[in-house]
Design a protein around this motif. Sequence first.
Motif, PDB file in Angstrom:
ATOM      1  N   PHE A   1       0.844  -1.193   0.000  1.00 37.25           N
ATOM      2  CA  PHE A   1       0.000   0.000   0.000  1.00 37.25           C
ATOM      3  C   PHE A   1       0.879   1.243   0.000  1.00 37.25           C
ATOM      4  O   PHE A   1       1.776   1.373   0.840  1.00 37.25           O
TER       5      PHE A   1
ATOM      6  N   PHE B   1      -4.632   6.163   2.020  1.00 39.13           N
ATOM      7  CA  PHE B   1      -4.004   4.963   1.470  1.00 39.13           C
ATOM      8  C   PHE B   1      -4.449   4.717   0.040  1.00 39.13           C
ATOM      9  O   PHE B   1      -5.600   4.990  -0.328  1.00 39.13           O
ATOM     10  N   GLY B   2      -3.528   4.172  -0.758  1.00 39.08           N
ATOM     11  CA  GLY B   2      -3.898   3.643  -2.048  1.00 39.08           C
ATOM     12  C   GLY B   2      -4.663   2.340  -1.886  1.00 39.08           C
ATOM     13  O   GLY B   2      -4.793   1.811  -0.777  1.00 39.08           O
ATOM     14  N   SER B   3      -5.153   1.813  -2.995  1.00 36.89           N
ATOM     15  CA  SER B   3      -6.017   0.629  -2.954  1.00 36.89           C
ATOM     16  C   SER B   3      -5.255  -0.687  -2.821  1.00 36.89           C
ATOM     17  O   SER B   3      -5.867  -1.734  -2.630  1.00 36.89           O
ATOM     18  N   GLY B   4      -3.936  -0.645  -2.925  1.00 36.07           N
ATOM     19  CA  GLY B   4      -3.141  -1.841  -2.705  1.00 36.07           C
ATOM     20  C   GLY B   4      -2.760  -2.560  -3.984  1.00 36.07           C
ATOM     21  O   GLY B   4      -3.487  -2.532  -4.979  1.00 36.07           O
TER      22      GLY B   4
ATOM     23  N   GLN C   1     -10.565  -2.394   6.311  1.00 37.01           N
ATOM     24  CA  GLN C   1      -9.938  -2.713   5.038  1.00 37.01           C
ATOM     25  C   GLN C   1     -10.910  -3.511   4.205  1.00 37.01           C
ATOM     26  O   GLN C   1     -11.333  -4.597   4.599  1.00 37.01           O
TER      27      GLN C   1
ATOM     28  N   GLY D   1      -9.965  -3.616  -2.681  1.00 38.48           N
ATOM     29  CA  GLY D   1      -9.898  -2.551  -3.668  1.00 38.48           C
ATOM     30  C   GLY D   1     -10.053  -1.154  -3.115  1.00 38.48           C
ATOM     31  O   GLY D   1     -10.113  -0.181  -3.875  1.00 38.48           O
ATOM     32  N   MET D   2     -10.118  -1.029  -1.760  1.00 35.06           N
ATOM     33  CA  MET D   2     -10.346   0.299  -1.181  1.00 35.06           C
ATOM     34  C   MET D   2      -9.275   0.709  -0.178  1.00 35.06           C
ATOM     35  O   MET D   2      -9.408   1.724   0.495  1.00 35.06           O
ATOM     36  N   GLY D   3      -8.242  -0.059  -0.070  1.00 32.88           N
ATOM     37  CA  GLY D   3      -7.195   0.320   0.862  1.00 32.88           C
ATOM     38  C   GLY D   3      -7.692   0.298   2.297  1.00 32.88           C
ATOM     39  O   GLY D   3      -8.591  -0.459   2.657  1.00 32.88           O
TER      40      GLY D   3
END
Lengths: 113, 115
Positions: free
Chosen positions: A89, A103-106, B37, B40-42
Amino acid sequence: QQQVKQSPQSLIVQKGGISIINCAYENTAFDYFPWYQQFPGKGPALLIAIRPDVSEKKEGRFTISFNKSAKQFSLHIMDSQPGDSATYFCAASTSGSARQLTFGSGTQLTVLP
Amino acid sequence: NAGVTQTPKFQVLKTGQSMTLQCAQDMNHNSMYWYRQDPGMGLRLIYYSASEGTTDKGEVPNGYNVSRLNKREFSLRLESAAPSQTSVYFCASSMTETKYNSPLHFGNGTRLTVT
């Protein structure tokens, strides 16, 4: 809420290859850019972080590259190993504020043996 | 040194039930946080506590309440669970809330399913 856009969503790399994950942001007030690494069943853990006064930071096989004008930053993993397989992330905040971290989406990284 | 400990690890609730997620840290950190968490959304901040005795809303506080019981413990309560609250919940702590070299330390999460 300001966004941090992360790509790719998933990445498969051969052992010994270079893994590259990219993030882009809009808020020019962001001044702290950490990367977190998360293994399955575990919480994220800080991997490496950069502030915009430098364009690159290296810690072992992990390097953050930062492009302030393009509002982009990326994580490079050199000589990728199967043990690097995890979700990564990116994040950004202003004034180092933890509560303001976006945070980014990973990215789910798989390193094949 | 346990770091951040969350209980339970897994939980299944029926819609409308209530529960409290527990979190404790042994690093003498001042600030504590609850994130969720979703794929797709961190990670999205639900609530945080900058210091003992204070709590504030994060990005997605609706449907949740928190209690900073003491410096070590920070609990998250779902009063009437909804399917939209199905998620993995992470507690985190940091030495301070406003310092660059004060990274978040996360627990291993609670996986919650609401049916």
